[in-house]
Write a protein that holds these residues in place. Structure first.
Motif, PDB file in Angstrom:
ATOM      1  N   LEU A 118      -2.920  25.010   6.284  1.00 16.18           N
ATOM      2  CA  LEU A 118      -1.869  24.441   7.127  1.00 16.18           C
ATOM      3  C   LEU A 118      -0.473  24.869   6.698  1.00 16.18           C
ATOM      4  CD1 LEU A 118      -3.465  20.889   7.411  1.00 16.18           C
ATOM      5  CD2 LEU A 118      -3.176  22.526   9.281  1.00 16.18           C
ATOM      6  N   SER A 119      -0.387  25.986   5.958  1.00 18.30           N
ATOM      7  CA  SER A 119       0.939  26.412   5.515  1.00 18.30           C
ATOM      8  C   SER A 119       1.177  27.907   5.686  1.00 18.30           C
ATOM      9  CB  SER A 119       1.135  26.027   4.037  1.00 18.30           C
ATOM     10  OG  SER A 119       0.244  26.777   3.229  1.00 18.30           O
ATOM     11  N   GLY A 120       0.280  28.569   6.380  1.00 12.55           N
ATOM     12  CA  GLY A 120       0.467  30.012   6.608  1.00 12.55           C
ATOM     13  C   GLY A 120       0.153  30.872   5.392  1.00 12.55           C
ATOM     14  N   ALA A 121      -0.455  30.267   4.370  1.00 14.81           N
ATOM     15  CA  ALA A 121      -0.742  31.026   3.139  1.00 14.81           C
ATOM     16  C   ALA A 121      -1.753  32.133   3.373  1.00 14.81           C
ATOM     17  CB  ALA A 121      -1.241  30.083   2.046  1.00 14.81           C
ATOM     18  N   ALA A 122      -2.531  32.040   4.428  1.00  9.90           N
ATOM     19  CA  ALA A 122      -3.539  33.076   4.698  1.00  9.90           C
ATOM     20  C   ALA A 122      -3.106  34.004   5.827  1.00  9.90           C
ATOM     21  CB  ALA A 122      -4.880  32.427   5.039  1.00  9.90           C
ATOM     22  N   ASN A 123      -1.856  33.888   6.249  1.00 12.05           N
ATOM     23  CA  ASN A 123      -1.405  34.745   7.349  1.00 12.05           C
ATOM     24  C   ASN A 123      -1.267  36.201   6.907  1.00 12.05           C
ATOM     25  OD1 ASN A 123      -1.287  32.448   8.851  1.00 12.05           O
ATOM     26  ND2 ASN A 123       0.833  32.717   9.524  1.00 12.05           N
ATOM     27  N   ALA A 124      -1.671  37.085   7.799  1.00 11.97           N
ATOM     28  CA  ALA A 124      -1.595  38.521   7.517  1.00 11.97           C
ATOM     29  C   ALA A 124      -0.149  38.997   7.517  1.00 11.97           C
ATOM     30  CB  ALA A 124      -2.396  39.285   8.570  1.00 11.97           C
ATOM     31  N   THR A 125       0.077  40.101   6.811  1.00 16.89           N
ATOM     32  CA  THR A 125       1.347  40.815   6.940  1.00 16.89           C
ATOM     33  C   THR A 125       1.030  42.158   7.588  1.00 16.89           C
ATOM     34  OG1 THR A 125       1.032  41.640   4.691  1.00 16.89           O
ATOM     35  CG2 THR A 125       2.424  39.719   4.944  1.00 16.89           C
ATOM     36  N   ASP A 126       2.022  42.733   8.231  1.00 17.93           N
ATOM     37  CA  ASP A 126       1.786  44.002   8.941  1.00 17.93           C
ATOM     38  C   ASP A 126       1.219  45.056   8.007  1.00 17.93           C
ATOM     39  OD1 ASP A 126       2.451  43.422  11.530  1.00 17.93           O
ATOM     40  OD2 ASP A 126       4.590  43.874  11.272  1.00 17.93           O
ATOM     41  N   GLY A 127       0.157  45.689   8.448  1.00 11.43           N
ATOM     42  CA  GLY A 127      -0.402  46.807   7.696  1.00 11.43           C
ATOM     43  C   GLY A 127      -1.223  46.428   6.487  1.00 11.43           C
ATOM     44  N   CYS A 128      -1.477  45.140   6.318  1.00 10.89           N
ATOM     45  CA  CYS A 128      -2.209  44.693   5.129  1.00 10.89           C
ATOM     46  C   CYS A 128      -3.712  44.882   5.280  1.00 10.89           C
ATOM     47  CB  CYS A 128      -1.916  43.226   4.846  1.00 10.89           C
ATOM     48  SG  CYS A 128      -2.804  42.098   5.952  1.00 10.89           S
ATOM     49  N   ILE A 172       7.102  18.284  -2.001  1.00 12.61           N
ATOM     50  CA  ILE A 172       6.986  18.764  -0.628  1.00 12.61           C
ATOM     51  C   ILE A 172       5.533  18.967  -0.214  1.00 12.61           C
ATOM     52  CG2 ILE A 172       9.244  19.880  -0.579  1.00 12.61           C
ATOM     53  CD1 ILE A 172       7.673  22.575  -1.062  1.00 12.61           C
ATOM     54  N   THR A 173       4.650  19.088  -1.202  1.00 14.08           N
ATOM     55  CA  THR A 173       3.256  19.295  -0.843  1.00 14.08           C
ATOM     56  C   THR A 173       2.301  18.665  -1.846  1.00 14.08           C
ATOM     57  OG1 THR A 173       1.499  20.923  -0.399  1.00 14.08           O
ATOM     58  CG2 THR A 173       3.320  21.664  -1.800  1.00 14.08           C
ATOM     59  N   GLY A 174       1.525  17.731  -1.341  1.00 10.96           N
ATOM     60  CA  GLY A 174       0.534  17.059  -2.177  1.00 10.96           C
ATOM     61  C   GLY A 174      -0.777  17.814  -2.260  1.00 10.96           C
ATOM     62  N   GLU A 175      -1.119  18.531  -1.161  1.00 10.11           N
ATOM     63  CA  GLU A 175      -2.431  19.169  -1.141  1.00 10.11           C
ATOM     64  C   GLU A 175      -2.570  20.338  -0.187  1.00 10.11           C
ATOM     65  OE1 GLU A 175      -5.072  15.966  -0.020  1.00 10.11           O
ATOM     66  OE2 GLU A 175      -4.252  15.826   1.990  1.00 10.11           O
ATOM     67  N   HIS A 176      -1.557  20.625   0.627  1.00 13.38           N
ATOM     68  CA  HIS A 176      -1.686  21.712   1.609  1.00 13.38           C
ATOM     69  C   HIS A 176      -1.133  23.043   1.121  1.00 13.38           C
ATOM     70  CE1 HIS A 176      -1.959  18.677   5.202  1.00 13.38           C
ATOM     71  NE2 HIS A 176      -2.988  18.617   4.386  1.00 13.38           N
ATOM     72  N   GLY A 177      -0.274  23.005   0.109  1.00 12.62           N
ATOM     73  CA  GLY A 177       0.285  24.235  -0.417  1.00 12.62           C
ATOM     74  C   GLY A 177       1.598  24.629   0.234  1.00 12.62           C
ATOM     75  N   VAL A 178       2.148  25.722  -0.249  1.00  8.52           N
ATOM     76  CA  VAL A 178       3.491  26.167   0.131  1.00  8.52           C
ATOM     77  C   VAL A 178       3.419  27.227   1.228  1.00  8.52           C
ATOM     78  CG1 VAL A 178       5.580  27.312  -0.709  1.00  8.52           C
ATOM     79  CG2 VAL A 178       4.414  25.613  -2.150  1.00  8.52           C
ATOM     80  N   GLY A 179       2.626  28.267   0.970  1.00  9.90           N
ATOM     81  CA  GLY A 179       2.430  29.334   1.957  1.00  9.90           C
ATOM     82  C   GLY A 179       3.717  29.966   2.412  1.00  9.90           C
ATOM     83  N   VAL A 180       3.822  30.157   3.712  1.00  8.42           N
ATOM     84  CA  VAL A 180       5.040  30.684   4.311  1.00  8.42           C
ATOM     85  C   VAL A 180       5.938  29.517   4.714  1.00  8.42           C
ATOM     86  CG1 VAL A 180       5.968  32.016   6.257  1.00  8.42           C
ATOM     87  CG2 VAL A 180       3.772  32.662   5.228  1.00  8.42           C
ATOM     88  N   LEU A 181       5.276  28.454   5.108  1.00  6.16           N
ATOM     89  CA  LEU A 181       5.954  27.343   5.767  1.00  6.16           C
ATOM     90  C   LEU A 181       6.996  26.653   4.902  1.00  6.16           C
ATOM     91  CD1 LEU A 181       5.766  25.776   8.459  1.00  6.16           C
ATOM     92  CD2 LEU A 181       4.071  24.285   7.382  1.00  6.16           C
ATOM     93  N   LYS A 182       6.748  26.558   3.607  1.00  8.49           N
ATOM     94  CA  LYS A 182       7.616  25.736   2.761  1.00  8.49           C
ATOM     95  C   LYS A 182       8.246  26.518   1.626  1.00  8.49           C
ATOM     96  CE  LYS A 182       4.107  22.344   3.701  1.00  8.49           C
ATOM     97  NZ  LYS A 182       2.824  21.872   3.138  1.00  8.49           N
ATOM     98  N   MET A 200      -4.116  27.919  10.243  1.00  8.48           N
ATOM     99  CA  MET A 200      -3.887  26.904  11.266  1.00  8.48           C
ATOM    100  C   MET A 200      -2.479  26.305  11.268  1.00  8.48           C
ATOM    101  SD  MET A 200      -7.683  25.150  11.331  1.00  8.48           S
ATOM    102  CE  MET A 200      -7.203  23.779  12.366  1.00  8.48           C
ATOM    103  N   ALA A 201      -1.542  26.936  10.580  1.00 10.09           N
ATOM    104  CA  ALA A 201      -0.180  26.398  10.528  1.00 10.09           C
ATOM    105  C   ALA A 201       0.630  26.818  11.748  1.00 10.09           C
ATOM    106  CB  ALA A 201       0.510  26.884   9.265  1.00 10.09           C
ATOM    107  N   SER A 202       1.518  25.941  12.154  1.00 13.98           N
ATOM    108  CA  SER A 202       2.495  26.301  13.187  1.00 13.98           C
ATOM    109  C   SER A 202       3.720  26.916  12.523  1.00 13.98           C
ATOM    110  CB  SER A 202       2.936  25.051  13.948  1.00 13.98           C
ATOM    111  OG  SER A 202       1.826  24.416  14.543  1.00 13.98           O
ATOM    112  N   PHE A 203       4.513  27.610  13.343  1.00 13.49           N
ATOM    113  CA  PHE A 203       5.802  28.129  12.898  1.00 13.49           C
ATOM    114  C   PHE A 203       5.718  29.109  11.741  1.00 13.49           C
ATOM    115  CE2 PHE A 203       7.489  24.178  14.879  1.00 13.49           C
ATOM    116  CZ  PHE A 203       8.352  24.775  15.776  1.00 13.49           C
ATOM    117  N   CYS A 204       4.575  29.768  11.573  1.00 13.36           N
ATOM    118  CA  CYS A 204       4.484  30.734  10.483  1.00 13.36           C
ATOM    119  C   CYS A 204       4.243  32.110  11.054  1.00 13.36           C
ATOM    120  CB  CYS A 204       3.349  30.368   9.536  1.00 13.36           C
ATOM    121  SG  CYS A 204       3.651  28.854   8.650  1.00 13.36           S
TER     122      CYS A 204
END
Lengths: 468, 468
Positions: B88-98, B423-433, B44-48
């Motif tokens: 909310l950080s794009g940590a679950a976003n797919a990568t191509d071919g994954c 930078i993150t108290g509870e949402h994580g780093v993911g792609v976003l940060k 559910m993150a934007s900009f990822c």
């Protein structure tokens, strides 16, 4: 117990090492007199071999610790970090030719912040010193190992130590927010945070807690504090069997109670305490349960808990009238290990933690083991946590008794694993239990733990021969 | 935001991959329809940025997960583990071919044990499902992220998520006792324990909590539970400035209070909630503080807290009369992010946590940033933890506004770091940060984190492009 022996360096090598260390440390911080360095060889564990340190260093600053680690890396000399050496698993024991790195002189409390509820401390601060200091600010640092008047926060972090408070307040690990760590090569790394929450990257802080000085040297810690709770009120309940006492523990926990303390002493322990300190504890009982609440209305909470004890078969339930009487009961509990030591001169203290629903089986099995080996084994337990300290009493001058002591000690760990427990609830692995660690966590676990060790300490210089 | 793009495999390669996966998975557990797999590309993150998965697998057993990881390792295909994709950080976003490895079908609660106060669950169990199930046993699983009706325990563990409860009960990490993890090569590793305490070896359990699926696949978790507390009673306090509300937070925490909830909504948020749900919150106030106690006498505790709010300048203090009124106030808080999303269609939700003594500066600075970028930024905060969610509202169709949104989002993180926060108290780093992680933990920290990653995932197949 196999311990990797590191060959003692020749005198010339030691001379070179000392010269290099003196390049970044004041003379008074570098001890080389063999009589003195030998006194740093051991912690308080039995049956753990220790070597002769080449040198003992007592740095006062982060930079000095960095200098020690850089020197150790350059010269490939192992380093054994130490706090107050009150540990019970040999984790602080020296290896031949090592640098003993004692952190006891880095003992400043750098900050106490009542709004952020944190303290920032150096590793050598004594647990009791910190506890008292934060108390004055209306705050509370819960972890309270039995050695709290001597042991250091750095040591507590190294072994992830517990105490009487854990049933309500948890262990050291839950109070460490961030660390400054000097790595094996002398670089400084900060982990964690001074905020209440934070998830930026892997939790390296927790990785260091309980790592027994094998991954790096903790030189500063940010600790979480709680508001100081009301004084606790203690209740003593006597039981005609260990099983009944354990049944009471289960009913208390199942009933949703949150005591601030829930301790068990078996008859052997009660008798030992009476023999030592003439405390007049009831020796006719098979198991004594001590419970406490530090709530707004502890008497009411104790009454409810007492009723559960009676329902489980308690023969007598005696709530303390006041704080002074409570303190007396706690003193009896705190004297337990010393009293058991007096029985035969030496003890080996197991630290098996089982699911609390299996506590009765653990007690029963320990009794069986004591009979089998014809030994006195007193059991004190943080019963609310299922964390038992079966304490094997033996005469270290008697080789056969010593052998039986060691075997029974091991058999108690095997029993703990059988019951779904762990070989160590709060004392750590050190030298004493390293073969057992592999049995508990399995080959894949050991492999991954070794991989982490290799990532932080590729030359294997930090506290070698411990854990694995 | 640079994201490592992995070249999409050719159809033949995908065909081979799917065939191999079907060797250990039922047909219905392997999704290949591009329209379907595309629906698994994002959290559910934007900009990822997100890539196109080659395949989505939905295993039901540990063995099936092992088969997926063995296949991935053999064929060198990246794997992106997913829960409910509410992150909310794009940590679950797919990568191509994954391979997208969705754990949602492993959703069994295996055990709830009121004596040991633990639950054993599969990763796909929804947070609310577990919470309700343990409630029925008189127990409580505290972690309560806003998405608790949808998010999974596995996802909660991956991001070390928090919620409203943390000010009293802490975060997910404190409730994970042990894990079963499938490693990158398909081997199964158990970490931790089902006992209340345990220090056998490095704390791998905590290392996995918050690791965002980058070290292994959690397939089973042993969770600690607490006794179910009494229903909480809520109080609302209005303030004429954010500074006054933050001052109240400091006084409350310094005063030793332990509220079960201490939340802040700024005027922008209050207005957004009213606009969305017509809740009649007081729009004349600059900051609304919600506090609650779940103690034996919550009304008395709220009265003491209310007095502190008044002393700090609260213009009005309104305790709820009962549970129903309390629930209404909490609903308003829970609607905040949805309401802010309705303002401009899209939001970016910051997750900066600062020492709570710096909360006032954080609020003030965020206001300055909103002015600078001419944007609406609503602030909701877990004020008791210093954990703020400045929420940038913007029109994603407007490129200039989108650019300003992203820049302000970053500037808020910079402000958090300046104030000694994270930078993150509870949402994580993911792609976003991920660029910000390096800024927070520094080069030595990044190097050691990468070393740990390499130890667990030498081929770099697990959730590539996240965290670092």
């Amino acid at each position: 117990m196999i311990m990797s022996r590191i060959e003692a360096p020749r005198d010339e090598a030691t001379g070179n090492l000392v010269d290099r260390l003196l390049g970044g440390l004041p003379t008074e911080a570098v001890l080389t007199d063999p009589d003195v360095t030998a006194s740093y060889a051991n912690d308080m564990a039995s049956f753990c071999p220790a070597g002769a340190p080449a040198v003992v260093v007592l740095p006062r600053t982060v930079e000095q610790v960095q200098h020690v680690m850089r020197t150790a890396t350059e010269l490939r000399v192992p380093v054994v970090p130490q706090g107050a050496r009150t540990g019970l698993s040999g984790a602080a024991n020296a290896t031949d030719g090592c640098i003993v790195l004692s952190l006891t002189r880095m003992d400043r409390i750098l900050e106490i912040n009542p709004v952020d509820r944190i303290a920032v401390v150096e590793p050598g601060v004594v647990n009791a010193t910190l506890s008292r200091a934060v108390n004055e600010h209306g705050l509370y640092y819960p972890p309270d190992p039995s050695s709290w008047e001597m042991c250091t926060i750095g040591g507590n972090i190294g072994t992830a130590s517990g105490g009487l408070c854990c049933v309500k307040y948890g262990v050291t690990a839950e109070y460490v927010l961030g660390l400054d760590v000097v790595l094996a090569d002398g670089r400084l790394m900060s982990t964690g945070r001074r905020t209440a929450k934070g998830v930026a990257g892997y939790d390296l802080t927790r990785l260091f807690v309980g790592s027994e000085g094998s991954l790096g040297i903790v030189v500063r810690a940010i600790l979480a504090l709680r508001p100081r709770p009301p004084e606790q009120l203690v209740l003593a309940a006597e039981f005609a069997s260990g099983a009944a006492a354990c049944e009471a523990v289960c009913r208390i926990m199942e009933g949703g109670h949150v005591p601030s303390l829930l301790e068990l002493m078996d008859r052997t322990t009660v008798k030992a305490v009476n023999d030592l300190a003439h405390m007049g504890l009831p020796e006719t009982t098979e198991a004594l349960l001590l419970a406490a609440f530090d709530t707004a209305d502890p008497a009411a909470d104790l009454a409810a808990l007492g009723a559960l004890c009676e329902a489980a078969g308690a023969t007598q339930v005696v709530p303390a009238d006041d704080a002074a009487e409570s303190e007396l009961l706690l003193q009896a509990r705190r004297l337990s290990l010393t009293a058991l030591e007096a029985v035969k001169g030496t003890t080996m203290i197991d630290d098996v933690c089982v699911p609390r629903s299996r506590l009765g089986e653990m007690l029963e099995g320990t009794e069986r083991i004591a009979e089998k080996y014809q030994l006195t084994i007193g059991v004190v337990a943080h019963a609310g946590d299922g964390n038992t300290h079966p304490t094997v009493c033996f005469d270290a001058q008697d080789p056969d008794e010593s052998r039986r002591a060691r075997e029974s000690f091991d058999e108690i760990m095997a029993l703990g694993l059988e019951l779904g427990g762990t070989i160590t609830g709060e004392h750590g692995v050190g030298v004493l239990k390293k073969e057992w660690l592999a049995r508990e966590i399995g080959p894949v676990g050991v492999e991954m733990q070794r991989a982490i060790k290799a990532a932080f300490d590729p030359l294997g210089l930090l506290n070698p021969g411990k854990l694995f």
